[in-house]
Design a protein around this motif. Sequence first.
Motif, short mmCIF file in Angstrom:
data_model
loop_
_atom_site.label_atom_id
_atom_site.label_comp_id
_atom_site.label_asym_id
_atom_site.label_seq_id
_atom_site.Cartn_x
_atom_site.Cartn_y
_atom_site.Cartn_z
N GLU A 269 -6.78 -3.35 7.79
CA GLU A 269 -5.64 -4.07 8.36
C GLU A 269 -6.06 -5.47 8.81
O GLU A 269 -5.32 -6.44 8.61
N ASP B 130 6.99 7.73 6.66
CA ASP B 130 7.42 6.65 5.77
C ASP B 130 6.27 6.11 4.91
O ASP B 130 6.38 5.02 4.36
N PHE B 131 5.19 6.87 4.81
CA PHE B 131 4.07 6.47 3.94
C PHE B 131 4.41 6.92 2.52
O PHE B 131 3.89 7.91 2.00
N CYS C 88 -5.24 5.27 3.49
CA CYS C 88 -5.19 6.40 4.42
C CYS C 88 -6.60 6.94 4.61
O CYS C 88 -7.33 7.15 3.62
N GLY D 269 8.35 4.01 -1.82
CA GLY D 269 9.57 3.23 -1.72
C GLY D 269 10.46 3.47 -2.93
O GLY D 269 10.17 4.29 -3.81
N TRP E 94 -1.82 0.95 -0.53
CA TRP E 94 -1.62 2.06 0.41
C TRP E 94 -3.00 2.56 0.81
O TRP E 94 -3.86 2.80 -0.06
N GLU F 10 1.93 -7.68 4.77
CA GLU F 10 3.13 -7.01 4.27
C GLU F 10 2.84 -6.19 3.00
O GLU F 10 3.64 -5.34 2.61
N ARG F 11 1.69 -6.42 2.37
CA ARG F 11 1.35 -5.68 1.14
C ARG F 11 0.62 -4.37 1.44
O ARG F 11 0.44 -3.56 0.53
N HIS G 31 0.18 -0.76 3.33
CA HIS G 31 0.85 0.35 4.01
C HIS G 31 -0.23 1.35 4.42
O HIS G 31 -1.05 1.74 3.60
N THR G 32 -0.22 1.76 5.67
CA THR G 32 -1.27 2.65 6.15
C THR G 32 -0.68 3.92 6.77
O THR G 32 0.43 3.93 7.27
N GLU G 33 -1.48 4.97 6.72
CA GLU G 33 -1.16 6.25 7.36
C GLU G 33 -2.38 6.68 8.14
O GLU G 33 -3.48 6.76 7.59
N GLU H 72 0.18 -4.12 -4.53
CA GLU H 72 0.74 -3.42 -3.38
C GLU H 72 -0.24 -2.30 -3.03
O GLU H 72 -0.69 -1.57 -3.93
#
Length: 368
Positions: A255, A148-149, A245, A152, A243, A265-266, A268-270, A241
């Motif tokens: 994080e 789910d990385f 990795c 959206g 992302w 909430e802004r 997103h990590t992988e 926003e």
Amino acid sequence: MTAVLPLRTASPAPTRRPLRTALWRVAEAVVHPLLPSDYLDLVAPLRAGADLRARVVSVTPETRDAATVVLRPGRAWRGHVPGQYIRIGVDVDGVRNWRAYSLTSRTDAPDGLLSITVKAIPEGKVSNHVVRALQPGTLVHLDQATGDFTLGEQAPARALFVTAGSGITPVMGMLRNHLHELRDVVLVHSAPTRDDVVFGAQLRAWAQDGRLRLVERHTDTDGILAPADLDELVPDWRFREAWACGPTGLLDAFEDAYAEAGLSERLHTERFRPVVIAEGEGGTVAFGRQGTVVEADGATPILDAGEEAGVLMPSGCRMGICFGCVVPLKQGAVRDLRNGELTVASEGDGVRIQTCVSAAAGECEIDL
């Protein structure tokens, strides 16, 4: 008077299914302990109905220790969303190892080909084999895409990507597919040197064309990238926003920083995880959901070992129904008793195995 004869209706053609089933059972008896499908795999391994596989089309170096592998998937391939990854099963020295790699190709490639980009890591048996020894024409096993990385459903007004090393790979998958939709993009990428930047030429070309702003951090001279650096490198990072990795340490730090700023909430990590599997002859088999652990030697099928310990094992073998005993191998190593091949999985992989022909090859956990 003209006699009216009743209309004759054609008798329904006898179904061919019983004959086909009978022939298949004869074929199974002839080739036992293999299956007829094992021989079909030799002729048409990418056919519909076969286990999902892919054929290596090319292996192209990206840097001194990274390469892009182009794959032609079998007909069962269902496609992917940019940013997702696949697991591939690669045979190295007679051992089938499964590893996860991000997809870096476009989703609308007219030739239907996929690509993954792999960075060789020190002591990495599979990654080094893929980068330095994998040959075009080789068949590899394949799982459907997952993860789910992704960007959206709606592209963000302002996007920030923070990557390090091979962490650029899922982001490249997003950029190749979505860059035309993104109006304001900043990419902060960390690598030891300029020459170690995977996709460096492509990223710099996009930056030169004004399609994104690229910030390269070369750790050999600039030091390790830290969240505090964003205040100088990307002053408006709090409004983007994001992302990220890369290595665990980098993601932990970012994080924590986003949490302290109230912006979790802004972000997103992988996470990429190392894989360490101890292989042996026999070992312990854990049936995770049933809470049972048994010792099994290297000649006893996991199906038998589980049943002897009172574990409720799915199986249709004794009724002539093949593949009723297939279950996920959550982690560990098992040996195929038909040909001696090892299958290795790490936590979360869920590689499916036949317990009637698989034996423990070290510690392993079954999802039952």
